[in-house]
Scaffold this motif. Structure first.
Motif, short mmCIF file in Angstrom:
data_model
loop_
_atom_site.label_atom_id
_atom_site.label_comp_id
_atom_site.label_asym_id
_atom_site.label_seq_id
_atom_site.Cartn_x
_atom_site.Cartn_y
_atom_site.Cartn_z
N MET A 103 0.82 -1.21 0.00
CA MET A 103 0.00 0.00 0.00
C MET A 103 0.86 1.27 0.00
O MET A 103 0.67 2.17 -0.83
N LYS A 104 1.81 1.37 0.91
CA LYS A 104 2.64 2.57 1.00
C LYS A 104 3.78 2.53 -0.01
O LYS A 104 4.15 3.57 -0.58
N ASN A 405 -5.20 -4.05 -0.17
CA ASN A 405 -5.64 -3.38 1.05
C ASN A 405 -4.44 -3.02 1.95
O ASN A 405 -3.32 -3.46 1.71
N PRO A 406 -4.69 -2.25 3.01
CA PRO A 406 -3.58 -1.89 3.92
C PRO A 406 -3.06 -3.10 4.69
O PRO A 406 -3.66 -4.18 4.70
N PRO A 488 -0.89 -13.11 2.13
CA PRO A 488 -1.71 -11.98 2.57
C PRO A 488 -1.79 -11.90 4.09
O PRO A 488 -1.89 -12.92 4.79
N ASP A 489 -1.71 -10.68 4.61
CA ASP A 489 -1.65 -10.43 6.06
C ASP A 489 -3.03 -10.01 6.56
O ASP A 489 -3.52 -8.94 6.22
N TYR A 490 -3.66 -10.87 7.39
CA TYR A 490 -4.99 -10.57 7.94
C TYR A 490 -4.92 -10.34 9.45
O TYR A 490 -5.91 -10.54 10.16
N ASP A 511 -9.90 0.68 3.60
CA ASP A 511 -9.43 1.99 3.16
C ASP A 511 -10.54 2.74 2.45
O ASP A 511 -10.29 3.56 1.58
N ALA A 512 -11.77 2.46 2.80
CA ALA A 512 -12.95 3.06 2.18
C ALA A 512 -13.07 2.67 0.73
O ALA A 512 -13.82 3.25 -0.03
N ALA A 513 -12.31 1.64 0.35
CA ALA A 513 -12.39 1.02 -0.97
C ALA A 513 -12.00 1.93 -2.10
O ALA A 513 -12.06 1.57 -3.24
#
Length: 516
Positions: A103-104, A405-406, A488-490, A511-513
């Motif tokens: 994400m970043k 996603n984040p 994937p990190d949940y 992230d509000a999609a």
């Protein structure tokens, strides 16, 4: 309400999707619809100058046509492959790159892609404005021209406002209207360009086409690379933007095939005409290289010059519309928490400022800015190489959009394997290209000898392709060879979130999609 009426209402409503996955219920269309978008984007007489650039490396006419065609098809195929990610995930390309970079971490390539996109929009809107102003100056010189026959300042401003208003309006309304508008633009510009070529063919001096000697193997390869950098590699960041509304299981061959056809067909034909023109008349070729629109339209009779000038403006506006739309998505992919319509409006203001500066203030801005954009192309090519390799990983994971996603909600803040590959590929690429700008020249070409700086290697843009291949190869070794591929990190998904997601059959979008 009829199907046609519903489609009409959707086309004139502001698109709601931003960098979120497009829901399956909103998917529509066939892959052949991609042809019009790419065709309208590239059916411009600027394509003739591309043929002249490739010829200028030291090839003869027939080598230019073959090398250019191979380069266009190869680079267009890369765009088509990346476009497949659109229907598979419903994401625009610069949001899907979060799978690889996190994400970043994705903000780095997305920001430079945004700069590149905006830069070319400044150039295109400037060119459209001056073309329209020149038309008015020639038709009504007493009103719209100065004493020396050039366009008056208020004429350029008038066209500038008109071009920007049309571009912004269609871009804000979004995907469905763009797809409809581009179909009509493709027909109009295609027909008029064929007519234009009818005027150009008699200007070709066929008896002199064999005067130029053939270039060697390295020069021929340089021609292929230059063609790749002129067209296809510049679109690697956009492929999924226009394909993501297609149904999820749309065949990949259709997406790739129609993308390649729309991208390459117009530029291959125009490149061939450019090569034939410059091969028969070097003076005309030189004039076309410095002022493609002015030099070529000067050969037209007035009765055709008028409608064709309008078509030139339309084709440039078409490119500006699709680019403005993608730049809005790019700004959201960087992380700006605004609606797509708002980011598009912000982009319009920035482009307006840049184009105003280019039109009315600067005398050297264009050369410097184009040199800057060529440096950005090194990073964009490297990013595209990493993303192409990551498609293997994404497919193995079932195109899981959670990875966009984040951290803790399926994705990651950053993935050092992709970021390191991007940095190394970019640094090496910058060391293998040169710049005409004296300031940028200080940081480029540091891996080249003095002879290499002035040879085919540097002028063809081969460093961009080397950067792309190097970045992709390093990322492949780290990801698949050394198996540095975290799942994937949940870790931050609560039990309640997971239950609600499973109950609705949806992916959480904390992230509000990115929905606008």
């Amino acid at each position: 309400m009829s199907n046609e009426a519903q489609q009409g209402r959707r086309a004139t409503a502001v698109e709601s999707n931003g960098v979120n996955p497009v829901p399956d219920a909103e998917r529509r269309g066939k892959p052949r619809g991609l042809f019009a978008v790419w065709f309208a984007w590239n059916i411009s007489i600027l394509g003739i100058s591309y043929g002249i650039f490739v010829f200028g490396l030291g090839l003869n006419v027939w080598q230019t046509i073959v090398a250019g065609t191979v380069g266009y098809l190869a680079s267009s195929a890369l765009v088509g492959i990346l476009a497949v990610g659109g229907p598979r995930t419903g994401l625009p390309t610069l949001a899907q790159t979060r799978f690889a970079f996190g994400m970043k971490g994705n903000r780095i390539p997305a920001f430079f892609a945004y700069l590149s996109n905006m830069g070319w929009k400044v150039t295109i809107i400037t060119l459209a404005s001056t073309t329209g102003a020149n038309l008015f100056a020639k038709l009504w010189p007493s009103v719209f021209a100065t004493a020396d026959g050039s366009s008056a300042t208020f004429t350029i401003v008038l066209w500038f406002v008109l071009v920007l208003a049309v571009t912004m309006t269609v871009s804000v309304l979004g995907h469905e209207l763009i797809m409809k508008v581009e179909v009509w633009i493709s027909w109009v510009t295609g027909i008029m360009t064929v007519a234009f070529l009818g005027f150009m063919l008699p200007e070709i001096q066929w008896s002199h086409l064999g005067d130029t000697p053939a270039g060697g193997p390295l020069v021929f390869i340089g021609g292929i690379i230059m063609a790749m950098t002129l067209v296809g590699l510049g679109f690697l960041n956009y492929g999924g933007d226009f394909a993501r509304y297609l149904p999820r299981h749309t065949p990949a061959r259709g997406v790739i095939g129609w993308t390649v056809a729309g991208l390459s067909l117009p530029v291959v034909i125009l490149l061939a005409i450019g090569a034939l023109l410059v091969g028969g008349d070097p003076k005309l070729g030189a004039a076309t290289a410095s002022d493609p629109i002015g030099a070529l339209t000067a050969l037209l009779p007035m009765w055709f010059f008028v409608p064709f000038s309008i078509v030139i403006v339309v084709s440039l506006v078409s490119a500006a519309i699709t680019g403005m739309y993608s730049s809005g998505l790019a700004l959201m992919a960087v992380g700006v928490p605004l609606r797509r319509s708002v980011t598009t409006g912000i982009n319009a203001v920035i482009i307006a400022a840049g184009a105003f500066y280019l039109l009315f203030i600067s005398t050297s801005f264009l050369a410097t800015f184009q040199s800057f954009l060529s440096l950005i192309a090194v990073m964009m090519g490297t990013m595209g190489g990493v993303q192409l390799v990551d498609f293997i990983r994404q497919r193995r994971m079932g195109w899981n959009t959670d990875m966009a996603n984040p951290r803790g909600h399926g994705g990651r803040d950053g993935r050092w394997t992709a970021i390191l590959s991007l940095i190394i590929g970019t640094v090496v690429g910058i060391g293998l290209v040169t710049s005409s700008d004296p300031n940028f020249r200080k940081i480029t070409g540091f891996l080249l000898t003095e002879e290499g700086r002035t040879g085919v290697f540097a002028s063809s843009g081969l460093g961009i392709v080397i950067a792309m291949v190097l970045g992709a190869a390093l990322y492949a070794v780290l990801t698949f060879g050394l198996r540095l591929d975290p799942k994937p990190d949940y870790s931050l998904v609560t039990a309640g979130d997971a239950a609600r997601r499973e109950g609705r059959g949806e992916v959480p979008t904390p992230d509000a999609a990115g929905r606008s």
